[in-house]
Motif scaffolding. Structure first.
Motif, PDB file in Angstrom:
ATOM      1  N   GLY A 161       1.223  19.908 -38.256  1.00 27.61           N
ATOM      2  CA  GLY A 161       0.260  19.928 -37.166  1.00 27.61           C
ATOM      3  C   GLY A 161      -1.168  20.117 -37.635  1.00 27.61           C
ATOM      4  O   GLY A 161      -2.068  20.276 -36.819  1.00 27.61           O
ATOM      5  N   GLY A 162      -1.412  20.090 -38.951  1.00 25.58           N
ATOM      6  CA  GLY A 162      -2.761  20.268 -39.480  1.00 25.58           C
ATOM      7  C   GLY A 162      -3.705  19.139 -39.095  1.00 25.58           C
ATOM      8  O   GLY A 162      -4.919  19.302 -39.117  1.00 25.58           O
ATOM      9  N   CYS A 163      -3.152  18.003 -38.729  1.00 26.63           N
ATOM     10  CA  CYS A 163      -3.967  16.845 -38.343  1.00 26.63           C
ATOM     11  C   CYS A 163      -4.375  16.918 -36.877  1.00 26.63           C
ATOM     12  O   CYS A 163      -5.186  16.127 -36.414  1.00 26.63           O
ATOM     13  N   GLY A 164      -3.792  17.860 -36.136  1.00 28.72           N
ATOM     14  CA  GLY A 164      -4.097  17.981 -34.724  1.00 28.72           C
ATOM     15  C   GLY A 164      -3.038  17.353 -33.837  1.00 28.72           C
ATOM     16  O   GLY A 164      -3.170  17.360 -32.616  1.00 28.72           O
ATOM     17  N   PHE A 165      -1.997  16.799 -34.425  1.00 25.73           N
ATOM     18  CA  PHE A 165      -0.907  16.196 -33.666  1.00 25.73           C
ATOM     19  C   PHE A 165       0.349  17.036 -33.849  1.00 25.73           C
ATOM     20  O   PHE A 165       0.449  17.832 -34.768  1.00 25.73           O
ATOM     21  N   ALA A 166       1.333  16.819 -32.980  1.00 20.45           N
ATOM     22  CA  ALA A 166       2.544  17.640 -32.999  1.00 20.45           C
ATOM     23  C   ALA A 166       3.359  17.450 -34.270  1.00 20.45           C
ATOM     24  O   ALA A 166       4.072  18.342 -34.681  1.00 20.45           O
ATOM     25  N   GLY A 167       3.271  16.313 -34.891  1.00 28.74           N
ATOM     26  CA  GLY A 167       4.028  16.044 -36.109  1.00 28.74           C
ATOM     27  C   GLY A 167       3.580  14.745 -36.737  1.00 28.74           C
ATOM     28  O   GLY A 167       2.664  14.065 -36.253  1.00 28.74           O
ATOM     29  N   CYS A 168       4.235  14.389 -37.830  1.00 31.91           N
ATOM     30  CA  CYS A 168       3.851  13.180 -38.563  1.00 31.91           C
ATOM     31  C   CYS A 168       4.073  11.918 -37.732  1.00 31.91           C
ATOM     32  O   CYS A 168       3.300  10.971 -37.824  1.00 31.91           O
TER      33      CYS A 168
END
Length: 140
Positions: A50-57
């Motif tokens: 979630g480091g990208c701001g989304f729930a998952g890859c």
């Protein structure tokens, strides 16, 4: 005995009708998905942090494909090399676009970038399963 045969027949017919019904409904409500999403997921690290701001890859890959590029999107775990691979998947290079008509005429098969192909192959390689590792530990 007849009661058992009748109940088995009713259960079998009910199961068959339910299977046909489920198949028809699944074909009616089938969702087509862009195949590039799976390619982007294959090159991402798969941490689902979630480091990208989304729930998952997977959600990050869907956002990249929907945006058509990686502008404003970044994977902090994979870093710049991963984002370069994602860019290569989403934006074909000029050489690939120029080679596309030639590939169709000459019968050559157009392939992926070797770096991306190697990552996909590595992810598709089956790893040792859990029961096998337990058996190997018991033999030691």
């Amino acid at each position: 005995m007849n009661l058992i045969l009748i109940s088995m027949g009713v259960l079998g017919v009910t199961g068959l009708v339910a299977a046909v019904l489920l198949y028809v409904v699944s074909q009616i409500f089938k969702v087509e998905e862009d195949p590039r999403i799976d390619l982007v997921v294959a090159v991402l690290p798969g941490a689902n942090c979630g480091g990208c701001g989304f729930a998952g890859c997977r959600n990050f890959a869907e956002a990249c494909v929907k945006a058509g590029g990686t502008d404003g999107l970044a994977c902090p775990v994979g870093g710049e090399p991963t984002m370069e691979d994602v860019k290569r998947i989403l934006t074909p290079s000029d050489a690939e676009e120029a080679a596309a008509p030639a590939a169709q005429e000459g019968g050559e098969k157009k392939g992926f970038d070797p770096v991306i192909a190697a990552k996909i192959k590595a992810l598709a390689t089956p790893k040792a399963s859990f029961p096998n590792s337990i058996l190997m530990a018991q033999k030691l």
